[in-house]
Design a protein around this motif. Structure first.
Motif, PDB file in Angstrom:
ATOM      1  N   ALA A 222     -23.118 -36.438  48.947  1.00 23.21           N
ATOM      2  CA  ALA A 222     -23.602 -35.248  48.243  1.00 23.21           C
ATOM      3  C   ALA A 222     -22.602 -34.836  47.169  1.00 23.21           C
ATOM      4  N   ASN A 223     -23.089 -34.137  46.178  1.00 22.80           N
ATOM      5  CA  ASN A 223     -22.208 -33.604  45.147  1.00 22.80           C
ATOM      6  C   ASN A 223     -21.756 -32.217  45.579  1.00 22.80           C
ATOM      7  N   ASN A 224     -20.544 -32.124  46.109  1.00 22.88           N
ATOM      8  CA  ASN A 224     -20.009 -30.859  46.607  1.00 22.88           C
ATOM      9  C   ASN A 224     -18.927 -30.349  45.663  1.00 22.88           C
ATOM     10  N   PRO A 225     -19.305 -29.677  44.574  1.00 25.55           N
ATOM     11  CA  PRO A 225     -18.277 -29.231  43.616  1.00 25.55           C
ATOM     12  C   PRO A 225     -17.484 -28.053  44.149  1.00 25.55           C
ATOM     13  N   MET A 226     -16.281 -27.863  43.592  1.00 28.32           N
ATOM     14  CA  MET A 226     -15.500 -26.677  43.915  1.00 28.32           C
ATOM     15  C   MET A 226     -16.217 -25.455  43.349  1.00 28.32           C
ATOM     16  N   PRO A 227     -15.927 -24.237  43.838  1.00 21.31           N
ATOM     17  CA  PRO A 227     -16.709 -23.066  43.444  1.00 21.31           C
ATOM     18  C   PRO A 227     -16.470 -22.580  42.028  1.00 21.31           C
ATOM     19  N   TYR A 228     -15.393 -23.043  41.369  1.00 22.33           N
ATOM     20  CA  TYR A 228     -15.098 -22.598  40.011  1.00 22.33           C
ATOM     21  C   TYR A 228     -15.229 -23.761  39.035  1.00 22.33           C
ATOM     22  N   THR A 229     -15.783 -23.489  37.858  1.00 20.09           N
ATOM     23  CA  THR A 229     -15.833 -24.510  36.805  1.00 20.09           C
ATOM     24  C   THR A 229     -14.590 -24.454  35.936  1.00 20.09           C
ATOM     25  N   ILE A 230     -13.958 -23.292  35.842  1.00 13.92           N
ATOM     26  CA  ILE A 230     -12.711 -23.130  35.095  1.00 13.92           C
ATOM     27  C   ILE A 230     -11.763 -22.299  35.949  1.00 13.92           C
ATOM     28  N   SER A 310     -19.054 -45.328  51.502  1.00 13.56           N
ATOM     29  CA  SER A 310     -19.264 -46.750  51.785  1.00 13.56           C
ATOM     30  C   SER A 310     -19.270 -46.981  53.288  1.00 13.56           C
ATOM     31  N   CYS A 311     -19.848 -48.106  53.688  1.00 15.29           N
ATOM     32  CA  CYS A 311     -19.791 -48.573  55.067  1.00 15.29           C
ATOM     33  C   CYS A 311     -20.174 -50.050  55.063  1.00 15.29           C
ATOM     34  N   THR A 312     -19.986 -50.715  56.185  1.00 14.71           N
ATOM     35  CA  THR A 312     -20.329 -52.126  56.288  1.00 14.71           C
ATOM     36  C   THR A 312     -21.829 -52.324  56.093  1.00 14.71           C
ATOM     37  N   ASN A 313     -22.186 -53.348  55.303  1.00 16.58           N
ATOM     38  CA  ASN A 313     -23.590 -53.708  55.041  1.00 16.58           C
ATOM     39  C   ASN A 313     -24.360 -52.599  54.345  1.00 16.58           C
ATOM     40  N   ASN A 314     -23.680 -51.812  53.554  1.00 17.07           N
ATOM     41  CA  ASN A 314     -24.356 -50.769  52.776  1.00 17.07           C
ATOM     42  C   ASN A 314     -24.871 -51.400  51.486  1.00 17.07           C
ATOM     43  N   THR A 315     -26.163 -51.708  51.455  1.00 16.23           N
ATOM     44  CA  THR A 315     -26.713 -52.431  50.304  1.00 16.23           C
ATOM     45  C   THR A 315     -27.465 -51.535  49.333  1.00 16.23           C
ATOM     46  N   ALA A 316     -27.864 -50.344  49.765  1.00 15.85           N
ATOM     47  CA  ALA A 316     -28.537 -49.417  48.856  1.00 15.85           C
ATOM     48  C   ALA A 316     -27.464 -48.521  48.242  1.00 15.85           C
ATOM     49  N   THR A 317     -27.116 -48.766  46.994  1.00 20.24           N
ATOM     50  CA  THR A 317     -25.929 -48.152  46.397  1.00 20.24           C
ATOM     51  C   THR A 317     -26.227 -47.069  45.373  1.00 20.24           C
ATOM     52  N   ALA A 318     -27.499 -46.751  45.167  1.00 17.67           N
ATOM     53  CA  ALA A 318     -27.834 -45.831  44.081  1.00 17.67           C
ATOM     54  C   ALA A 318     -27.221 -44.450  44.276  1.00 17.67           C
ATOM     55  N   ALA A 319     -27.063 -44.015  45.532  1.00 13.16           N
ATOM     56  CA  ALA A 319     -26.550 -42.665  45.789  1.00 13.16           C
ATOM     57  C   ALA A 319     -25.180 -42.690  46.449  1.00 13.16           C
ATOM     58  N   ASP A 320     -24.442 -43.771  46.247  1.00 14.64           N
ATOM     59  CA  ASP A 320     -23.122 -43.878  46.865  1.00 14.64           C
ATOM     60  C   ASP A 320     -22.063 -43.055  46.147  1.00 14.64           C
ATOM     61  N   THR A 321     -22.302 -42.688  44.897  1.00 14.94           N
ATOM     62  CA  THR A 321     -21.286 -42.034  44.077  1.00 14.94           C
ATOM     63  C   THR A 321     -21.796 -40.701  43.550  1.00 14.94           C
ATOM     64  N   SER A 322     -20.951 -39.697  43.593  1.00 13.23           N
ATOM     65  CA  SER A 322     -21.245 -38.414  42.955  1.00 13.23           C
ATOM     66  C   SER A 322     -19.975 -37.936  42.263  1.00 13.23           C
ATOM     67  N   SER A 323     -20.121 -37.021  41.333  1.00 11.64           N
ATOM     68  CA  SER A 323     -18.953 -36.521  40.609  1.00 11.64           C
ATOM     69  C   SER A 323     -19.238 -35.142  40.044  1.00 11.64           C
ATOM     70  N   TYR A 324     -18.181 -34.435  39.737  1.00 10.59           N
ATOM     71  CA  TYR A 324     -18.289 -33.156  39.040  1.00 10.59           C
ATOM     72  C   TYR A 324     -17.016 -32.957  38.229  1.00 10.59           C
ATOM     73  N   THR A 325     -17.065 -32.054  37.275  1.00 11.25           N
ATOM     74  CA  THR A 325     -15.911 -31.771  36.426  1.00 11.25           C
ATOM     75  C   THR A 325     -15.514 -30.311  36.559  1.00 11.25           C
ATOM     76  N   PHE A 326     -14.245 -30.044  36.308  1.00 13.02           N
ATOM     77  CA  PHE A 326     -13.762 -28.667  36.218  1.00 13.02           C
ATOM     78  C   PHE A 326     -12.607 -28.634  35.240  1.00 13.02           C
ATOM     79  N   THR A 327     -12.253 -27.451  34.811  1.00 12.84           N
ATOM     80  CA  THR A 327     -11.222 -27.268  33.795  1.00 12.84           C
ATOM     81  C   THR A 327     -10.120 -26.377  34.343  1.00 12.84           C
ATOM     82  N   VAL A 328      -8.879 -26.752  34.077  1.00  8.10           N
ATOM     83  CA  VAL A 328      -7.730 -25.885  34.354  1.00  8.10           C
ATOM     84  C   VAL A 328      -7.285 -25.292  33.021  1.00  8.10           C
TER      85      VAL A 328
END
Length: 705
Positions: A222-230, A310-328
């Motif tokens: 899941a995409n679990n971003p931190m509560p602040y964007t800046i 990831s895990c062993t024999n994980n062949t469905a990879t479309a939702a393996d990666t999530s990301s978010y951005t924030f600024t300091v």
């Protein structure tokens, strides 16, 4: 002023994806149900009698509720039957060859606050491609196997009732004697439903998947971003590097892991933080929050957080990666994502407040607040003359408590065009001083005065219990309590400590017993103290005082015949003649003084800029009385080495003391020579006392190596 909109770099990579999952697998989002028929889906409404809603229909937007994901879902409601009657409306999947262990998942829900109870069944037919469900509202045709019955007793609330939020259901096929071809079906089935019936309201189905048995584990993140964007650099704390990982596959896994990477934009090659979790076991459809540690930014700039499951024999990879951005940032705080979606307000009538909570982790000044407002589009001169201001509340018992700071009122002018109006409001504490925020939670809010001004909001990012509203007669309430439409992040951005504070320092040295004032406090001990002063440029000045308080000067003296010694250390000395009007004795600046004539003497001791004077003492020059003269004893001094020789023709006791009268050597010699070795002792005055059967005498020795 920093713009509310921020252009973020779009990051992507081309991936060649292969999968061992059979072509039998089905994934249906129901974003566009006009394509269902061509995909092999079928529907049939056997409600008696059929109402104004003759079939399943497209659900979209936010009415009666938003989709679980994507842009749409499939919807059914009480109008599928006329007046009062039994609803039996079928949604049938494409035909598949079923095996034990096949997995079906989907999401379903009813309205936020249902008035009438709902019910739905999931049934299985193994009669090939048949879509036969019978001909009446009570018939099931070939779909005689009941896999799931949601709320069969038509309970309106509580345990067993139809869920009012999107809820995931997982079904695993079992009990088949062999592989068998057939279909599954959703049956919206409510007895005595309809517009005048005692049951039925509105249900939705979303995100259906069918995974054949033998498929591999499929962990998704899941995409679990931190509560602040800046976040201002001064308010940065350790950020948990964690996300929710779900096993969406057909088999359990014992070694699911999460990898967290943090990149400093624009370098997406070398992470500034990377860590992989320990392995976690996940049953089918189970999920867990997996933590890989914490990351604390140390410089300003943009960061991207990337999670990879990831895990062993994980062949469905479309939702393996999530990301978010924030600024300091240097001073800006934000929860919104920089893209205004809409605006909402309290409305004309009461005076009220809408605001966002921010957490201060290190004491700071708040200088101003940027807000996004929606100028009213009609009435009252299109908002000209309407006003608003920013107020700052502290918190108590989890709710805004008291106003501690405010801005001046801003009045809309004809220059403010309709739509988004960005304003930066200078903030002062109540009373007009600069506002210092100590660590804690604060609400930054706009004030509405009987107007239709709206506060700009953004989608996608929202943390419950961080946005609040209040107006006349309405206690402070989290905005999500008014419905999902209001669960949005406000465009309110505090600017913390944006000016450059002035600073200075001073050094003070006081004598023992003296004191000084720093600000409103009085200090009489050594230490470093600060005072905050209001500066002309609006930023407070910090004055640092480095205070040294001298110790009490000990000027007691020790007398030994013709010598007096002051026992203060780290000081300078000036001896005076008390019998001559306390006049200074030229050259008498040592720690000790040897009198050459009888008299009364004292010493002035100085440490730093502090001085004190001893009491006067009487001294008599060293000499031998007639009865103490011992002609048979002579001392041959050698002051450059500290080695002396005593010549005596009778048995003699020798006692040597220093200028303070402390005994440093005793000895008894027979007639002859005795060597006295004071070479290891310090330079100064020493006294040699000799005692024989003829009398005693004292002689003064001086060492000046």
């Amino acid at each position: 002023m920093k713009k509310i909109y921020k252009n973020m770099l779009s990051i992507g990579a081309g991936l060649a994806i292969t999968s061992s999952v059979s072509a039998q697998a089905i994934t249906e989002s129901f974003d566009d149900i006009t394509t269902l028929a061509t995909s092999g889906w079928a529907t049939n409404n056997l409600s008696t009698p059929i109402g104004t809603t003759t079939d399943w229909f497209q659900g979209t937007g936010t009415t009666p509720f938003a989709p679980n994901a994507g842009t749409g879902f499939i919807n059914g409601n009480y109008n599928m039957v006329a007046s009062a009657g039994d609803i039996s409306c079928w949604l049938i999947t494409p035909a598949r060859t079923f095996n034990n262990g096949d997995v079906v998942t989907f999401y379903s829900r009813t309205v936020d606050v249902p008035t009438y109870a709902d019910r739905m069944q999931v049934r299985l037919s193994v009669n090939g491609t048949s879509t036969n469900v019978g001909t009446t509202a009570s018939s099931v045709g070939d779909f005689s196997t009941l896999l799931l019955d949601i709320n069969p007793t038509l309970t309106l609330t509580g345990t067993g009732s139809y869920p009012s939020v999107w809820t995931k259901y997982t079904l695993i096929v079992s009990g088949l004697p062999m592989a068998m071809t057939g279909r599954m079906a959703f049956r919206y089935y409510v007895t005595n439903g309809g517009p005048t019936g005692t049951a039925s309201d509105n249900i939705g189905i979303d995100d259906f998947t069918y995974t054949p048995a033998g498929g591999n584990a499929d962990v998704i993140v899941a995409n679990n971003p931190m509560p602040y964007t800046i976040v201002p650099l001064t308010q940065v704390v350790a950020i948990p590097m964690e996300s929710t990982v779900t096993n969406n596959g057909a088999t359990a896994t014992t070694d699911a892991t999460l990898t967290a990477n943090v990149y400093k934009v624009p370098n997406f090659t070398t992470p500034v933080f990377t860590a992989t979790s320990a392995t976690v076991s996940l049953a089918i459809s189970a999920n867990a929050v997996i933590n890989t540690g914490t990351f604390t930014p140390t410089t300003t700039g943009d960061y991207m957080v990337q999670y990879i499951s990831s895990c062993t024999n994980n062949t469905a990879t479309a939702a393996d990666t999530s990301s978010y951005t924030f600024t300091v940032s240097n001073g800006e705080y934000a929860r919104d994502n920089g893209t205004v979606s809409t605006a909402y307000g309290i409305g004309a009538g009461p005076t009220g407040y809408l605001g966002t909570m921010f957490t201060v982790n290190a004491a700071t000044y708040i200088d101003s607040v940027l807000v996004g407002l929606n100028k009213p589009g009609s009435g009252n001169g299109n908002g000209v003359g309407d006003s608003t201001k920013v107020v700052i509340y502290d918190f108590a018992a989890g709710l805004p408590n008291a106003i501690i700071g405010t801005s001046a009122n801003y009045v809309f002018t004809p220059a403010d065009t309709l739509g988004l109006v960005l304003r930066t409001h200078a903030i002062k504490a109540i009373g007009g001083a600069n506002l210092m925020l100590q660590p804690g939670n604060y609400l930054v809010a706009i004030t509405e005065y009987n107007t239709n001004i709206g506060l700009a909001v953004t989608n996608d990012i929202f943390t419950p219990n961080t946005a609040f509203a209040s107006w006349t007669g309405q206690a402070w309430t989290p905005v999500e309590n008014f419905g999902a439409t209001f669960a949005k992040s406000h465009v309110i951005r505090p600017i913390l400590n944006s000016c450059t504070p002035l600073s200075s320092s001073q050094t003070l040295v006081l004598c023992a017993g003296q004191s000084t004032t720093v600000g409103t406090n009085v200090y009489n001990t050594t230490g470093t103290y600060t005072d905050t002063l209001m500066a002309i440029n609006g930023c407070d000045s910090i004055v640092t005082t480095n205070l040294t308080v001298g110790t009490v000067i000990d000027v007691t003296t020790t007398v030994n015949q013709d010598t007096v010694t002051a026992n203060a250390t780290g000081a300078t000395y000036q001896w005076i003649d008390c019998t001559m009007g306390d006049s200074a004795i030229a050259g008498a600046t040592n720690q000790y003084y040897v009198a050459t004539v009888s008299g009364s003497y004292a010493v002035i001791v100085t440490i730093g800029n502090c001085s004190d004077t001893s009491t006067c003492v009487s001294l008599t020059p060293v000499g031998l009385s007639a009865k103490n003269k011992v002609q048979s004893i002579t001392i041959n001094p050698n002051p450059s080495t500290g080695i002396f020789v005593i010549n005596a023709n009778v048995t003699t006791q020798v006692i040597i003391t220093d200028a303070l009268g402390r005994v440093i050597m005793t000895n008894t010699i027979n007639a002859g020579k005795q060597t006295i070795d004071l070479s290891n002792d310090a330079n100064g005055i020493y006294f040699v006392k000799t005692i024989t059967n003829q009398g005693q005498a004292v002689q003064r020795l001086a060492i000046s190596k």
